[in-house]
Motif scaffolding. Structure first.
Motif, PDB file in Angstrom:
ATOM      1  N   HIS A  33      47.334 -31.431  75.777  1.00  0.00           N
ATOM      2  CA  HIS A  33      46.991 -30.177  75.312  1.00  0.00           C
ATOM      3  C   HIS A  33      47.114 -30.438  73.902  1.00  0.00           C
ATOM      4  O   HIS A  33      47.196 -31.486  73.034  1.00  0.00           O
ATOM      5  CB  HIS A  33      48.112 -29.280  75.648  1.00  0.00           C
ATOM      6  CG  HIS A  33      49.555 -29.331  75.308  1.00  0.00           C
ATOM      7  ND1 HIS A  33      49.963 -29.122  74.056  1.00  0.00           N
ATOM      8  CD2 HIS A  33      50.676 -30.419  75.692  1.00  0.00           C
ATOM      9  CE1 HIS A  33      51.330 -29.701  73.636  1.00  0.00           C
ATOM     10  NE2 HIS A  33      51.637 -30.352  74.973  1.00  0.00           N
ATOM     11  N   ALA A  34      46.790 -29.195  73.114  1.00  0.00           N
ATOM     12  CA  ALA A  34      46.501 -29.091  71.631  1.00  0.00           C
ATOM     13  C   ALA A  34      48.080 -28.820  70.865  1.00  0.00           C
ATOM     14  O   ALA A  34      48.976 -28.748  71.562  1.00  0.00           O
ATOM     15  CB  ALA A  34      45.580 -28.097  71.340  1.00  0.00           C
ATOM     16  N   ASN A  35      47.710 -28.910  69.635  1.00  0.00           N
ATOM     17  CA  ASN A  35      49.087 -28.570  68.882  1.00  0.00           C
ATOM     18  C   ASN A  35      48.641 -27.170  68.246  1.00  0.00           C
ATOM     19  O   ASN A  35      47.750 -27.045  67.454  1.00  0.00           O
ATOM     20  CB  ASN A  35      49.275 -29.562  67.727  1.00  0.00           C
ATOM     21  CG  ASN A  35      50.261 -29.274  66.772  1.00  0.00           C
ATOM     22  OD1 ASN A  35      51.478 -29.083  67.131  1.00  0.00           O
ATOM     23  ND2 ASN A  35      49.781 -29.378  65.496  1.00  0.00           N
ATOM     24  N   PRO A  36      49.591 -26.181  68.328  1.00  0.00           N
ATOM     25  CA  PRO A  36      50.643 -26.061  69.035  1.00  0.00           C
ATOM     26  C   PRO A  36      50.403 -25.779  70.626  1.00  0.00           C
ATOM     27  O   PRO A  36      48.965 -25.537  70.851  1.00  0.00           O
ATOM     28  CB  PRO A  36      51.585 -24.805  68.571  1.00  0.00           C
ATOM     29  CG  PRO A  36      50.415 -23.865  67.941  1.00  0.00           C
ATOM     30  CD  PRO A  36      49.288 -24.752  67.638  1.00  0.00           C
ATOM     31  N   GLY A  37      51.268 -25.853  71.623  1.00  0.00           N
ATOM     32  CA  GLY A  37      50.840 -25.495  72.755  1.00  0.00           C
ATOM     33  C   GLY A  37      51.791 -26.257  73.750  1.00  0.00           C
ATOM     34  O   GLY A  37      52.634 -26.815  73.466  1.00  0.00           O
ATOM     35  N   ASP A  38      51.446 -26.239  75.273  1.00  0.00           N
ATOM     36  CA  ASP A  38      51.987 -27.219  75.998  1.00  0.00           C
ATOM     37  C   ASP A  38      51.065 -27.174  77.275  1.00  0.00           C
ATOM     38  O   ASP A  38      50.081 -26.587  77.114  1.00  0.00           O
ATOM     39  CB  ASP A  38      53.672 -26.507  76.430  1.00  0.00           C
ATOM     40  CG  ASP A  38      53.622 -25.201  76.785  1.00  0.00           C
ATOM     41  OD1 ASP A  38      52.873 -24.919  77.813  1.00  0.00           O
ATOM     42  OD2 ASP A  38      54.376 -24.419  76.640  1.00  0.00           O
ATOM     43  N   GLY A  39      51.567 -27.937  78.124  1.00  0.00           N
ATOM     44  CA  GLY A  39      50.906 -28.206  79.364  1.00  0.00           C
ATOM     45  C   GLY A  39      50.338 -26.782  80.200  1.00  0.00           C
ATOM     46  O   GLY A  39      49.430 -26.666  80.901  1.00  0.00           O
ATOM     47  N   ARG A  40      51.336 -25.684  79.984  1.00  0.00           N
ATOM     48  CA  ARG A  40      50.670 -24.392  80.408  1.00  0.00           C
ATOM     49  C   ARG A  40      49.530 -23.848  79.985  1.00  0.00           C
ATOM     50  O   ARG A  40      48.986 -22.693  80.565  1.00  0.00           O
ATOM     51  CB  ARG A  40      52.046 -23.257  80.235  1.00  0.00           C
ATOM     52  CG  ARG A  40      53.168 -23.686  81.151  1.00  0.00           C
ATOM     53  CD  ARG A  40      54.279 -22.763  80.748  1.00  0.00           C
ATOM     54  NE  ARG A  40      54.633 -22.984  79.483  1.00  0.00           N
ATOM     55  CZ  ARG A  40      55.817 -22.136  78.818  1.00  0.00           C
ATOM     56  NH1 ARG A  40      56.307 -21.178  79.552  1.00  0.00           N
ATOM     57  NH2 ARG A  40      56.112 -22.543  77.566  1.00  0.00           N
ATOM     58  N   ASP A  41      49.024 -24.457  78.844  1.00  0.00           N
ATOM     59  CA  ASP A  41      47.881 -23.803  78.144  1.00  0.00           C
ATOM     60  C   ASP A  41      46.703 -24.134  79.070  1.00  0.00           C
ATOM     61  O   ASP A  41      45.603 -23.157  79.185  1.00  0.00           O
ATOM     62  CB  ASP A  41      47.327 -24.463  76.967  1.00  0.00           C
ATOM     63  CG  ASP A  41      48.579 -24.252  76.007  1.00  0.00           C
ATOM     64  OD1 ASP A  41      49.379 -23.428  76.141  1.00  0.00           O
ATOM     65  OD2 ASP A  41      48.400 -24.814  74.789  1.00  0.00           O
TER      66      ASP A  41
END
Length: 273
Positions: A33-41
């Protein structure tokens, strides 16, 4: 035998959480994933991806269910090393396709060039980082604006609203809510800023990724305010191998959130080939 979910991979940056979805015997697909964020994106497109693939969803250090030993030491190069350790830990010996957005796209390219190159079967690069021109202005912005917590905390929310394309879908709104959470989480904000400072490192960049010998799908949102298609997208297309398939989408920085249907149309067709 089903893989335990989630799995934790110890790294120098922290314990990386990796969850697995999909059939145990499906071809492996790693999501970064991207920054910021997490796998739920990726939740809006994960069911379709996991229908035929064994999908491994990573949370970068300090995000989601992953920890960060020292949030201010998380860098793009550190994420490359962490991703290599994740690949080492996966209980699959077959080929692995990698899908990465933004800094996740940068890491995906580095995986395809590094010691795991023989295991990587293909890349889906979604508005990847690493193709922005390095000059005094861009280095100042990365270090002194987005890289300083006191400044960046005022920009995280409006920037997220812009790169998520107006929050037109439930998944984009959920991702935006998580981005807003950085204002109240000093550790996540510190990680966010540390990664931005890493973009100013002279060694950061993908100017000659000639070692990529696998099929590449390059998806770019034509309205991306972070890495513009007419600048970074053109540089990426010139730098990536000639066999790269390039598709411009009517989206901003995260097409899988803004137009999951369109994103899946191109991505699933590419992965099937």
């Amino acid at each position: 035998m089903l893989w335990p979910m989630p799995m934790t991979v110890p790294t120098a940056l922290g314990d990386i959480s990796v969850r697995c979805e999909g059939p145990p015997d499906g071809p492996a697909l790693l999501l970064l994933h991207a920054n910021p964020g997490d796998g739920r994106d990726y939740d809006a497109v994960l069911p379709a991806l996991a229908d035929r693939h064994r999908v491994f969803v990573v949370d970068w250090p300090g995000y989601g269910d992953s920890t960060a030993s020292d949030p201010r030491q998380v860098t793009p190069e550190g994420l490359v090393t962490a991703a290599e350790q994740v690949v080492d830990a996966l209980d699959t010996e077959g080929p692995i396709a990698v899908l990465g957005n933004s800094v996740g796209g940068y890491v995906a390219c580095r995986l395809a060039e590094g010691r795991h190159a023989a295991r990587i079967s293909g890349l889906v690069l979604v508005d990847p980082a690493g193709f922005t021109a390095q000059n005094a202005l861009t280095r100042w912005f990365c270090r002194e604006v987005m890289g300083r917590e006191a400044v960046a905390r005022h920009l995280v929310v409006p920037l997220a609203r812009a790169y998520l394309g107006g929050l037109r879908t439930p998944s984009a709104r959920a991702t935006y809510t998580r981005a807003r959470g950085l204002l109240y989480d000093k550790r996540r904000l510190a990680v966010h800023c540390a990664v931005w400072r890493g973009f100013a490192d002279p060694e950061f960049g993908l100017w000659n990724p000639g070692g990529i010998g696998v099929p590449v799908l390059l998806l770019w949102g034509r309205r991306d305010p972070v890495v513009p298609a007419f600048l970074d997208g053109r540089r990426a297309l010139r730098a990536l191998p000639a066999h790269t398939v390039h598709v411009l989408l009517p989206t901003a920085h995260e097409p899988y959130n803004e137009r999951p249907d369109l994103f899946l149309r191109h991505t699933l067709a590419f992965l099937k080939r």
